[in-house]
Write an enzyme that holds these catalytic residues in place. Sequence first.
Site, PDB file in Angstrom:
ATOM      1  N   GLY A  71     -16.136  30.723  -4.347  1.00 34.37           N
ATOM      2  CA  GLY A  71     -16.733  29.738  -5.252  1.00 34.37           C
ATOM      3  C   GLY A  71     -17.949  30.329  -5.944  1.00 34.37           C
ATOM      4  N   GLY A  72     -19.135  30.062  -5.399  1.00 35.75           N
ATOM      5  CA  GLY A  72     -20.390  30.460  -6.036  1.00 35.75           C
ATOM      6  C   GLY A  72     -20.441  31.913  -6.486  1.00 35.75           C
ATOM      7  N   GLU A  96     -10.434  26.784   4.289  1.00 33.97           N
ATOM      8  CA  GLU A  96     -11.816  26.629   3.846  1.00 33.97           C
ATOM      9  C   GLU A  96     -12.499  25.564   4.700  1.00 33.97           C
ATOM     10  OE1 GLU A  96     -12.275  28.062  -0.480  1.00 33.97           O
ATOM     11  OE2 GLU A  96     -11.754  25.954  -0.532  1.00 33.97           O
ATOM     12  N   GLY A 128     -20.100  26.269  -0.168  1.00 36.65           N
ATOM     13  CA  GLY A 128     -21.300  26.074  -0.992  1.00 36.65           C
ATOM     14  C   GLY A 128     -22.549  25.822  -0.168  1.00 36.65           C
ATOM     15  N   SER A 174     -18.517  30.350   1.342  1.00 37.88           N
ATOM     16  CA  SER A 174     -19.720  31.190   1.234  1.00 37.88           C
ATOM     17  C   SER A 174     -19.448  32.679   1.444  1.00 37.88           C
ATOM     18  CB  SER A 174     -20.802  30.684   2.203  1.00 37.88           C
ATOM     19  OG  SER A 174     -21.157  29.353   1.881  1.00 37.88           O
ATOM     20  N   HIS A 182      -8.174  21.333  -2.807  1.00 36.53           N
ATOM     21  CA  HIS A 182      -9.550  21.771  -2.537  1.00 36.53           C
ATOM     22  C   HIS A 182     -10.328  20.615  -1.902  1.00 36.53           C
ATOM     23  CE1 HIS A 182     -13.624  23.172  -3.097  1.00 36.53           C
ATOM     24  NE2 HIS A 182     -13.116  24.390  -3.212  1.00 36.53           N
ATOM     25  N   ASN A 226     -12.863  30.547  -7.824  1.00 37.25           N
ATOM     26  CA  ASN A 226     -12.784  29.155  -8.280  1.00 37.25           C
ATOM     27  C   ASN A 226     -14.092  28.818  -8.992  1.00 37.25           C
ATOM     28  OD1 ASN A 226     -12.546  26.399  -8.569  1.00 37.25           O
ATOM     29  ND2 ASN A 226     -12.739  25.932  -6.379  1.00 37.25           N
ATOM     30  N   TRP A 227     -14.005  28.693 -10.308  1.00 37.40           N
ATOM     31  CA  TRP A 227     -15.232  28.472 -11.094  1.00 37.40           C
ATOM     32  C   TRP A 227     -15.694  27.011 -11.050  1.00 37.40           C
ATOM     33  CZ3 TRP A 227     -14.681  31.641 -16.313  1.00 37.40           C
ATOM     34  CH2 TRP A 227     -14.506  32.998 -15.985  1.00 37.40           C
ATOM     35  N   LYS A 228     -14.858  26.125 -10.551  1.00 35.75           N
ATOM     36  CA  LYS A 228     -15.187  24.688 -10.469  1.00 35.75           C
ATOM     37  C   LYS A 228     -15.635  24.165 -11.851  1.00 35.75           C
ATOM     38  CE  LYS A 228     -16.448  25.534  -5.715  1.00 35.75           C
ATOM     39  NZ  LYS A 228     -17.139  25.075  -4.525  1.00 35.75           N
ATOM     40  N   GLU A 265     -13.187  19.525  -2.357  1.00 34.28           N
ATOM     41  CA  GLU A 265     -13.907  18.663  -3.298  1.00 34.28           C
ATOM     42  C   GLU A 265     -12.960  17.653  -3.943  1.00 34.28           C
ATOM     43  OE1 GLU A 265     -15.623  21.895  -5.506  1.00 34.28           O
ATOM     44  OE2 GLU A 265     -16.808  22.418  -3.733  1.00 34.28           O
TER      45      GLU A 265
HETATM   46  C1  PEP Z   1     -14.768  27.114  -2.737  1.00 38.14           C
HETATM   47  O1  PEP Z   1     -15.239  26.159  -3.347  1.00 38.14           O
HETATM   48  O2  PEP Z   1     -13.545  27.260  -2.687  1.00 38.14           O
HETATM   49  C2  PEP Z   1     -15.693  28.000  -2.078  1.00 38.14           C
HETATM   50  C3  PEP Z   1     -15.217  28.803  -1.169  1.00 38.14           C
HETATM   51  O3  PEP Z   1     -17.012  27.931  -2.459  1.00 38.14           O
HETATM   52  P1  PEP Z   1     -18.231  28.868  -1.980  1.00 38.14           P
HETATM   53  O4  PEP Z   1     -17.719  30.298  -1.999  1.00 38.14           O
HETATM   54  O5  PEP Z   1     -19.308  28.642  -2.970  1.00 38.14           O
HETATM   55  O6  PEP Z   1     -18.575  28.422  -0.595  1.00 38.14           O
END
Ligand code: PEP
Length: 249
Positions: A233-234, A166, A172, A212, A94, A9-11, A96
């Site tokens: 994500g990251g 999640e 994040g 993460s 998600h 997920n590039w957000k 967010e």
């Molecule tokens: C996400 O936003 O779905 C996520 C899992 O982010 P991160 O891997 O950065 O925690």
Amino acid sequence: MRKKIVAGNWKMNNNKTETEALIAALSTKGSFSGVAVKIAPTSIHLSHAVEALSDSAIEVIGQNMHQAENGAYTGEISASMLQSVGVNSVILGHSERRAYFNETDEALAEKVSTAVTHDMEVVFCFGEELEDRKAERHFEVVERQLRKGLFHLEAAAWKTIVLAYEPVWAIGTGETASPEQAQEMHAFIRSLIEKVYGEAVADNVSILYGGSVKPANAQEIFSKPDVDGGLIGGAALNADDFFAIVQSI
Ligand code: PEP
């Protein structure tokens, strides 16, 4: 049989040049087998990503969509818009989107129904906040999110549903649920689905872990029997890290 999946997920990251560079870097990575790999660039770059990856096994998916078919919803995108550029899978729910854009369980249930009507795959995200975990309400919160967002579906619709657990406190933050915590929750989710929909649906649904995930911890998390992959994500913003995670499965 349920699929192994790693989705990035590039957000709201990567302008056009950066998107092209990351896709080019992903394209040079070797082949992978036994795992479905997906990336979710921001909507403005979906069309380019689909074209650029047309010879690749990497699937391009959306980060969100609106529940209505079309109309006066400034700034939104619809299921048929996604499909018109070759995107047939979408992340919904998600944390967010829930936290910053007030997406409710009820709105998410509508989005899920719209996606199912369009035969789109849904990567449905849910998970508890830190205070829920501290108060030992995490199973209750997750059950409520699943019941309200997904349990209106008929059993047949579950063939296009992917779950992504999640925990909000792990997104994040660098804080990861331990592999045991992930397994415990995933087993709970699968048994809940079995109670409501029966064994076949429960056995076939892929349940991803997100929060993460990095090359250093992916293998241990993915080794758990009810963890079928990850939503990243990251670490998905770096081709080497993302592929190291893909190869950990
Ligand atoms: C996400 O936003 O779905 C996520 C899992 O982010 P991160 O891997 O950065 O925690």
